[in-house]
Write an enzyme that holds these catalytic residues in place. Structure first.
Site, mmCIF file in Angstrom:
data_model
loop_
_atom_site.group_PDB
_atom_site.id
_atom_site.type_symbol
_atom_site.label_atom_id
_atom_site.label_comp_id
_atom_site.label_asym_id
_atom_site.label_seq_id
_atom_site.Cartn_x
_atom_site.Cartn_y
_atom_site.Cartn_z
ATOM 1 N N GLY A 72 28.357 3.689 -8.537
ATOM 2 C CA GLY A 72 28.012 4.963 -9.159
ATOM 3 C C GLY A 72 27.227 4.809 -10.448
ATOM 4 N N THR A 93 2.149 2.443 -1.461
ATOM 5 C CA THR A 93 0.951 2.984 -0.806
ATOM 6 C C THR A 93 -0.225 3.123 -1.764
ATOM 7 O OG1 THR A 93 1.827 5.219 -1.217
ATOM 8 C CG2 THR A 93 2.247 4.247 0.940
ATOM 9 N N GLU A 95 -3.385 2.305 -3.941
ATOM 10 C CA GLU A 95 -4.490 1.360 -3.756
ATOM 11 C C GLU A 95 -4.438 0.660 -2.394
ATOM 12 O OE1 GLU A 95 -7.044 1.051 -5.532
ATOM 13 O OE2 GLU A 95 -6.450 2.227 -7.275
#
Length: 357
Positions: A72, A93, A95
């Protein structure tokens, strides 16, 4: 926590991978800085595509392991692990999607194989003791032979699809080669990072630092072999694959325990400023002790009461004799107009609707 073997196996191979990638990316930046004098500038794009994908995948795996291992406390916003996951996940994701980048690497390797430019891989040396598994000769030969076998299999698949089945190159690549091409790009980048890191470590003069970083390189290499055990078996890299892979896994456990006493020093070497560290990096037990929470709650209640008192105060009526000009577009405060913003409910009296001040 790091005295538990489960935590050592989760984090120390990743810590070693982080150091190997740091050495590899530093070499890449050096080549980019001197790209005008580089004899093979096209290779810089190949390196950057593979290392970008490898580094960001490693980053995502490290953050996820950190989040899970802290329970936690790792989910708590003030410890910033979740914040880092949200902020840095875009690099998978950014470039260029990683899968596309490693496919570019595979295409370059396939073209080099077709042109006869790929050097033959070294033979895997015979292993007489478990200690020899951590030697660069064994790790380099294993990854090189795996890379060579994958490239040959990729070329055979593409040739069979285009010539035997008369498929167009696009459909042949898409239906029969994409999954194998991703494996080629990953293994090539893994081998590239290992070779660069070993070369950098050999140039270090400090014997203690050289030994510790040598452990990091060995742990990284064996961890990659352990990770790609299925590929090593499929490509028949080892004559006795089950026995060899079992010994490799045991060496990963041994090197993780060997690196354990230096784990904190390796992390401190990143020189992260204290202002960027989360509370979990310090004495979080004292921070979450009952006395500390009680003092924090007292400060919150005082702040809440001050806000409630301000809301309960009667609205200020502007002095008609005042020379203050009325701003067009805003209503003039009238004593007869009820101030709806001063309505106090039981929830607002409790203070939990007010932000922390």
């Amino acid at each position: 926590l790091m005295d538990y073997q489960s935590h050592q196996m989760r984090f120390l191979p990743m810590l070693a991978t982080t150091y190997v990638l740091a050495l590899a990316t530093n070499r890449l930046k050096y080549r980019w800085h001197h790209r005008l004098e580089d004899p093979n500038p096209k290779e810089i794009h190949l390196w950057s595509s593979g290392l970008k994908a490898f580094a960001t995948w490693t980053m995502s795996d490290v953050l996820q392991e950190c989040r899970e291992s802290c329970g936690g406390m790792g989910y708590l916003a003030e410890n910033r692990i979740g914040v880092l996951k949200c902020d840095f996940d875009v690099y998978l994701t950014y470039e260029g999607t990683n899968i596309v980048l490693v496919q570019q690497v595979a295409r370059a390797q396939l073209a080099a194989y077709a042109a006869g430019k790929l050097p033959p891989p070294p033979a895997v040396p015979a292993i007489t003791s478990d200690r020899e598994l951590a030697e660069p000769a064994f790790i380099t030969a294993s990854l090189a032979r795996l890379h060579d076998a994958l490239v040959r299999r990729l070329a055979e698949r593409l040739t069979y699809a285009t010539k035997q089945n008369s498929m167009k190159p696009f459909f042949a690549w898409n239906k029969m080669c994409l999954d194998l091409a991703v494996d080629v790009g990953k293994v090539y980048t893994c081998l590239l990072a290992y070779r660069i890191a070993c070369d950098e470590v050999r140039q270090i003069d400090d014997p203690v630092l050289k030994q510790i970083l040598g452990y990091c390189c060995a742990l990284y290499g064996l961890h990659m072999l352990d990770k790609y055990g299925a590929l090593l078996t499929r490509m028949n890299v080892y004559a006795d694959a089950p026995n060899t892979l079992e010994r490799i896994h045991q060496q990963v456990e041994y090197l993780s325990s060997l690196l354990r006493p230096n784990a904190l020093a390796l992390v401190d070497a990143f020189s992260i400023p204290p202002m960027l560290l989360a509370p979990i990096a310090f004495d979080w037990i004292t921070r979450n002790a009952r006395a500390h929470i009680h003092k924090y709650g007292e400060r919150q209640r005082v702040s809440s009461h001050s806000v409630v008192s301000a809301l309960q105060a009667p609205p200020r009526v502007p002095d008609r004799n005042s020379t203050q000009q009325h701003v067009p577009g805003f209503p003039v405060c009238n004593q007869a107009t009820p101030n709806r913003g001063t309505e106090i409910t039981s929830q607002t009296k409790a203070g939990w609707r007010f932000p922390r001040l």
